[in-house]
Each structure stands twice: as C-alpha cells, then as structure tokens.
Design a protein around this motif. Structure first.
Motif, short mmCIF file in Angstrom:
data_model
loop_
_atom_site.label_atom_id
_atom_site.label_comp_id
_atom_site.label_asym_id
_atom_site.label_seq_id
_atom_site.Cartn_x
_atom_site.Cartn_y
_atom_site.Cartn_z
N ILE A 95 7.64 67.29 -0.89
CA ILE A 95 7.95 68.06 0.41
C ILE A 95 9.31 68.56 0.84
O ILE A 95 9.86 69.59 1.12
CB ILE A 95 7.27 67.61 1.67
N LYS A 96 10.14 67.52 0.54
CA LYS A 96 11.59 67.74 1.13
C LYS A 96 12.20 69.10 -0.16
O LYS A 96 12.89 69.83 0.33
CB LYS A 96 12.49 66.57 0.52
N CYS A 99 11.09 72.49 0.84
CA CYS A 99 11.86 73.01 1.87
C CYS A 99 13.11 73.62 1.61
O CYS A 99 13.38 74.77 1.83
CB CYS A 99 12.03 71.87 2.82
N GLU A 100 13.67 72.96 0.28
CA GLU A 100 14.98 73.30 -0.19
C GLU A 100 14.76 74.69 -1.06
O GLU A 100 15.41 75.66 -1.07
CB GLU A 100 15.39 72.30 -0.94
N THR A 102 12.17 76.80 -0.44
CA THR A 102 12.12 77.81 0.37
C THR A 102 13.13 78.37 0.86
O THR A 102 13.44 79.66 1.05
CB THR A 102 11.01 77.27 1.53
N SER A 103 14.35 77.52 1.22
CA SER A 103 15.38 78.24 1.75
C SER A 103 16.34 78.86 0.62
O SER A 103 17.12 79.90 0.81
CB SER A 103 16.36 77.07 2.35
N CYS A 110 2.29 73.72 -3.93
CA CYS A 110 2.36 72.78 -3.77
C CYS A 110 1.04 72.06 -4.40
O CYS A 110 -0.12 72.50 -3.81
CB CYS A 110 2.34 72.23 -2.25
N LYS A 124 4.30 73.93 6.52
CA LYS A 124 5.53 73.73 7.28
C LYS A 124 6.58 73.94 6.33
O LYS A 124 7.68 74.43 6.83
CB LYS A 124 5.36 72.18 7.77
N ALA A 125 6.50 73.24 5.10
CA ALA A 125 7.83 73.26 4.24
C ALA A 125 8.04 74.71 3.63
O ALA A 125 8.93 74.78 3.00
CB ALA A 125 7.54 72.18 3.21
N GLY A 126 6.91 75.61 3.75
CA GLY A 126 7.17 76.97 3.31
C GLY A 126 6.70 77.16 1.99
O GLY A 126 7.12 78.20 1.50
#
Ligand code: G3P
Length: 219
Positions: A95-96, A99-100, A102-103, A110, A124-126
C-alpha cells in the motif's frame, strides 16, 4: 466491461487478440513459472514480448515484499514498456508503494484482494486497478461474486476511481456474473472467454440455416 486475458502464454494472448476483443493482459509469478520462464532477464524479455503484442495494459507483478524492493522493482518493470501496470500485493508495504507509484504516475494493480476493507485501502492509495480473487473465495466456500457487488457499491457511493478487475475467474458464467456485479474489467483464461461463444441453439440454428440454403440452391 474490459476483457483482459490472465496468462503469460503468447499463443493464448495472440488467439484472444485475433478475436478482436482483447483489452489487456494480467500475469503473475505462477503464470510465468507455468510457461517455464525463469531468471529476471528472461522474465523481463517475456514481458516485453507481451507488451509488443497488445495495445492495452499488461500487469507485471513484483516479487519483493518490502517497500524499497517493491519501489525499485516496480520502477524497473515500468521501464520495460509504456503499457506496463505494476502489480503489487495487498500488504502494508504494498500500500505504501502504491501511494508512491501514484505520485510518480506509474499505474498499479493491487492484487490478492479478498475483502472490501482491502479494496478501500487500495483505492485510497490510488491504485489504478484492484484485483479481487473470485475463484479462490469460491474455493474456500464463500461467494466470491458478492465481494465484487460489495466493492462496486462502496466505490460508487464514495466516488473511488480505482477500476474493479475481477480476477481468479474460472468459468464463462463467472464473466457474466462479474459484468452483472459491476466489474470494470474481467481477467480470465482463454477457455473462459471462448466458452462465451457456445450455445447449443446457435449450433442447431446455424445447421438448419445452412441446410435450408443448400436445399433452396438445389431446387
Ligand atoms: O492473476 C491472478 C488470478 O487471476 C489468479 O487466478 O485461478 O490462480 O486463482 P487463480
């Protein structure tokens, strides 16, 4: 609903592509191993072949399970081709990493999603896609398709953007049920896709049309 093929077999991918309905490919380490593809270089070369074959998204799964490893591997996989989607397991570091990614605007899938809570976290993590495993839930005597319905309800209510990718599809009926349940994408073996073509009344009807045509031509 988009159709992905769940395989690393190039012949199966070509056959589904020739049908004209293929939107993408998903793979996983088990499917790569099934094709006898081993060693990082060979695996990456095989991903490149798949990416060159299809226009749509190709999910390539990371082997690492720690944040740094997933990031490094995901970036390497994303370098193979523009249509690579980095497949990341539903774990804390996964998940972490999503998020990265996604940015960094690296698309993700997933994988190994078995609950609505996991699907919410991944959204939520994108994550671009989230993959609930229908057949494996059925295998454990729960109703896999209910998970798709529940995720669809929550995502619609909350306005989450992640696409619901119904995975671990075992039959043509699973494809129909996934469509009814609101899946955005279904990924399935070639047999399940080809099974959608079959109906005995189509065969009987076609035989009769051809027979009547033949009779009319003779008279
Ligand atoms: O690619 C993930 C998923 O589709 C695996 O399916 O049949 O091994 O449960 P299965």
């Amino acid at each position: 609903m988009k159709f992905f093929i769940d395989t690393a077999n190039l012949d199966h991918i070509k056959e589904a592509k020739d049908l004209g309905i293929l939107d993408g490919v998903t793979t996983n380490p088990s499917l790569m191993a099934k094709e006898g593809i081993t060693g990082k270089e060979n695996i990456y070369r095989h991903y490149k072949k798949i990416c060159d074959l299809v226009d749509g998204d190709v999910s390539a799964e990371v082997i690492s399970t720690d944040f740094k490893g997933i990031l490094r591997e995901g970036k390497e996989l994303a370098e193979i081709a523009e249509n690579i989607v980095v497949k990341v397991p539903m774990i804390k570091d996964g998940i972490k990493a999503i998020c990265e990614f996604t940015s960094l605007e690296i698309p993700t899938n997933c994988t190994l999603v078995f609950s609505v809570g996991q699907a919410i976290l991944a959204a939520k993590a994108g994550a671009t896609y989230i993959s609930p495993f229908i057949g494996r839930i059925d295998d454990s005597n729960w109703e896999g398709m209910q998970l798709i319905r529940d995720i669809f309800e929550v995502y619609s209510m909350q306005g989450y953007d992640s696409e619901i990718l119904a995975a671990s599809i075992r039959s043509s009926m699973h494809i129909v049920d996934a469509a009814k349940a609101g899946a955005d994408v279904v990924t399935c073996p070639l047999d399940a896709i080809l099974g959608l073509l079959k109906h005995p009344l189509t065969d009987i009807g076609l035989a009769k049309f051809l027979e009547d045509h033949k009779k009319a031509e003779k008279s």
